[in-house]
Motif scaffolding. Structure first.
Motif, PDB file in Angstrom:
ATOM      1  N   ASN A 141      -7.562 -18.699 -13.486  1.00 14.35           N
ATOM      2  CA  ASN A 141      -7.307 -18.108 -12.169  1.00 14.35           C
ATOM      3  C   ASN A 141      -8.563 -17.362 -11.712  1.00 14.35           C
ATOM      4  O   ASN A 141      -8.538 -16.166 -11.418  1.00 14.35           O
ATOM      5  CB  ASN A 141      -6.116 -17.142 -12.244  1.00 14.35           C
ATOM      6  N   LYS A 186     -12.642 -17.420  -9.698  1.00 13.28           N
ATOM      7  CA  LYS A 186     -13.223 -17.618  -8.379  1.00 13.28           C
ATOM      8  C   LYS A 186     -14.538 -18.382  -8.539  1.00 13.28           C
ATOM      9  O   LYS A 186     -15.400 -17.990  -9.343  1.00 13.28           O
ATOM     10  CB  LYS A 186     -13.493 -16.258  -7.714  1.00 13.28           C
ATOM     11  N   ASP A 206     -17.940 -19.070  -6.923  1.00 16.58           N
ATOM     12  CA  ASP A 206     -18.776 -18.409  -5.914  1.00 16.58           C
ATOM     13  C   ASP A 206     -20.006 -19.292  -5.662  1.00 16.58           C
ATOM     14  O   ASP A 206     -21.001 -19.224  -6.391  1.00 16.58           O
ATOM     15  CB  ASP A 206     -19.192 -17.020  -6.442  1.00 16.58           C
ATOM     16  N   PHE A 251     -14.105 -10.147  -4.469  1.00 19.98           N
ATOM     17  CA  PHE A 251     -13.045 -11.157  -4.483  1.00 19.98           C
ATOM     18  C   PHE A 251     -11.747 -10.600  -5.067  1.00 19.98           C
ATOM     19  O   PHE A 251     -10.811 -11.362  -5.348  1.00 19.98           O
ATOM     20  CB  PHE A 251     -13.500 -12.391  -5.280  1.00 19.98           C
ATOM     21  N   ALA A 254      -9.236  -8.733  -3.828  1.00 23.45           N
ATOM     22  CA  ALA A 254      -7.998  -8.882  -3.045  1.00 23.45           C
ATOM     23  C   ALA A 254      -7.537 -10.338  -3.067  1.00 23.45           C
ATOM     24  O   ALA A 254      -6.344 -10.626  -3.254  1.00 23.45           O
ATOM     25  CB  ALA A 254      -8.242  -8.421  -1.608  1.00 23.45           C
ATOM     26  N   GLU A 255      -8.489 -11.260  -2.911  1.00 23.95           N
ATOM     27  CA  GLU A 255      -8.152 -12.697  -2.950  1.00 23.95           C
ATOM     28  C   GLU A 255      -7.574 -13.075  -4.309  1.00 23.95           C
ATOM     29  O   GLU A 255      -6.591 -13.812  -4.406  1.00 23.95           O
ATOM     30  CB  GLU A 255      -9.440 -13.488  -2.666  1.00 23.95           C
ATOM     31  N   PHE A 256      -8.173 -12.521  -5.349  1.00 21.68           N
ATOM     32  CA  PHE A 256      -7.731 -12.788  -6.722  1.00 21.68           C
ATOM     33  C   PHE A 256      -6.275 -12.344  -6.929  1.00 21.68           C
ATOM     34  O   PHE A 256      -5.441 -13.096  -7.449  1.00 21.68           O
ATOM     35  CB  PHE A 256      -8.674 -12.050  -7.684  1.00 21.68           C
ATOM     36  N   ARG A 266      -4.046 -11.766  -4.636  1.00 26.52           N
ATOM     37  CA  ARG A 266      -3.154 -12.555  -3.770  1.00 26.52           C
ATOM     38  C   ARG A 266      -2.822 -13.901  -4.437  1.00 26.52           C
ATOM     39  O   ARG A 266      -1.658 -14.299  -4.515  1.00 26.52           O
ATOM     40  CB  ARG A 266      -3.877 -12.794  -2.439  1.00 26.52           C
ATOM     41  N   ASN A 267      -3.835 -14.568  -4.962  1.00 28.94           N
ATOM     42  CA  ASN A 267      -3.598 -15.859  -5.640  1.00 28.94           C
ATOM     43  C   ASN A 267      -2.694 -15.692  -6.852  1.00 28.94           C
ATOM     44  O   ASN A 267      -1.800 -16.503  -7.097  1.00 28.94           O
ATOM     45  CB  ASN A 267      -4.924 -16.485  -6.098  1.00 28.94           C
ATOM     46  N   ASN A 298       0.850 -15.231  -5.954  1.00 27.30           N
ATOM     47  CA  ASN A 298       1.516 -16.460  -5.505  1.00 27.30           C
ATOM     48  C   ASN A 298       2.070 -17.262  -6.680  1.00 27.30           C
ATOM     49  O   ASN A 298       2.911 -18.121  -6.516  1.00 27.30           O
ATOM     50  CB  ASN A 298       0.531 -17.360  -4.733  1.00 27.30           C
ATOM     51  N   GLU A 305      -7.977  -3.444  -7.745  1.00 24.87           N
ATOM     52  CA  GLU A 305      -6.950  -3.941  -6.822  1.00 24.87           C
ATOM     53  C   GLU A 305      -5.647  -4.234  -7.584  1.00 24.87           C
ATOM     54  O   GLU A 305      -4.559  -3.847  -7.151  1.00 24.87           O
ATOM     55  CB  GLU A 305      -7.483  -5.225  -6.169  1.00 24.87           C
TER      56      GLU A 305
END
Ligand code: FEO
Length: 400
Positions: A11, A13, A15, A54, A56-58, A60-61, A64, A89
């Motif tokens: 999980n 990112k 870049d 990254f 917040a994106e992390f 969020r993913n 999910n 976060e």
């Protein structure tokens, strides 16, 4: 999120944009990845996160895929914020979840984030039981920070090695066997040369220690770049070779020049080297234009380094000075060196470079070569002779 083994997920990112890392200290021509892993058994463990931008994106993913409150353990193998940045976060959502890290990791995480999370410091041999599988922790101080650690997942035989065995290579392919092998190993050796060289003796010991655990390794999941699933121990073998004061049959010439006098010396020296030894690889870099981390990688591969600068203000050019500081910190061993440069009046550059090379642990082959103003034919012939001497004195038997 991608499943890499049953119940084990990547999980991270990818870049693609980053071109400089550690501030401006490390060039990442091919981008990088920040790898985070989720292990689901009866209990669920999250291993490392991603770089802060990254975060917040992390989260969020992650959210999910799994309700965040179902994460039972967070493992922070290393506090540098390319791996721990997402923690800030994440812990906003699950503030009481235990965070497993080394004692040094605890200090470093507190130093970065100023939070009193539910830290659970661990030592080598400590484990957490996830159900059918266990996570075994192995401290790995100075690979590459004092807080670094590995985690080994039983049943699946996965070594999570954090920075070790990683490389700055952005890829959507995930696995070592699916990417261009020349690119992969170029990034691996660059990573080792620029980051791990000073800790080579510890690399050897850590590999021996891990071998003595006698556990199978089906995958090595580092925190940057690809997952080693095809012959995963090939990168361990490479590290073992690189840790033994690695060198190839190469001489690297690094210089800067003002009106090309020192540049002409560099080329004449290279000519002299090649006239004596046509097999030796000779590479020249004007350090004011070249990428400093790529040059360090070439130095890592070299048996001999030549450094040149004209004299300016009783010293050396600033790009050469920066390079000298860079190699001082890397503690190369069993490499030879010499200095050269032009001058007009006082001529201190060769002496200063010699001092820098000795401080950096290089063995001086010669007292150095100076030339006044713009080297004439006689001076350039001296450079060719200097190159010949360097080639002869650099000869050694290549380790088998
Ligand atoms: Fe990839 Fe030491 O951080």
């Amino acid at each position: 999120m991608k499943e890499i083994k049953k119940g084990v997920f990547w999980n991270g990112k990818v870049d693609w944009e980053i071109k400089k890392f550690h501030g401006d200290e490390y060039s990442t021509h091919r981008g990088t990845t920040y790898n985070s892993y989720l292990v689901k058994d009866k209990k669920t463990a999250l291993i490392d996160t991603v770089w802060s931008p990254f975060g917040a994106e992390f989260v969020r993913n992650l959210n999910n895929q799994i309700s965040l409150k179902n994460i039972d353990y967070v493992v922070a193998q290393h506090a540098e914020i390319d791996h721990s940045g997402g923690l800030a976060e994440l812990m906003e959502h699950i503030p009481d979840t235990p965070v497993y890290c080394t004692n040094n990791g605890l200090k470093s995480l507190k130093g970065h984030f100023h939070k009193d999370w539910n830290f659970m410091p661990v030592k080598t041999g400590d484990k957490i039981n996830l159900g059918k599988k266990e996570l075994l922790f192995i401290e790995a101080p100075m690979l590459h920070w004092p807080d670094s650690m590995f985690s080994y997942l039983t049943e699946d035989n996965i070594l999570f090695s954090n920075d070790a065995f990683g490389q700055h290579l952005a890829s959507e392919m995930l696995y070592n066997d699916l990417v261009d092998q020349a690119e992969l190993f170029q990034e691996c050796i660059k990573y080792y040369a620029n980051i791990l060289t000073p800790f080579s003796s510890l690399v050897e010991k850590k590999i021996e220690e891990f071998k003595s655990l006698n556990v199978p390794v089906d995958m090595i999941c580092s925190s940057h770049g690809v997952i080693w699933r095809d012959n995963p121990l090939q990168i361990v073998t490479k590290y073992f070779d690189w840790a033994k004061n690695y060198r190839e049959n190469q001489i690297t010439i690094v210089y800067d020049t003002m009106w090309n006098g020192t540049g002409n010396m560099a080329e004449a020296i290279a000519k002299g080297i090649k006239s004596v030894d046509d097999k030796v690889v000779v590479k020249l870099f004007n350090i004011s234009h070249a990428d400093k981390n790529d040059v360090v990688t070439e130095v890592f591969k070299s048996k001999t380094l030549l450094v040149g600068s004209p004299t300016i203000n009783r010293g050396i050019l600033s790009a050469v000075a920066g390079f000298m500081e860079q190699i001082r910190g890397l503690k190369f061993k069993e490499k030879k060196a010499a200095a050269f440069g032009t001058y007009g009046w006082s001529g201190e550059s060769v002496k200063m470079i010699n001092q820098g090379l000795e401080n950096a642990g290089f063995e001086l082959l010669e007292s150095g070569l100076k030339s006044t103003w713009n080297p004439d034919e006689k001076s350039l012939n001296e450079c060719v002779d200097f190159g010949k001497e360097i080639a002869k004195k650099s000869k050694y038997t290549q380790p088998q």
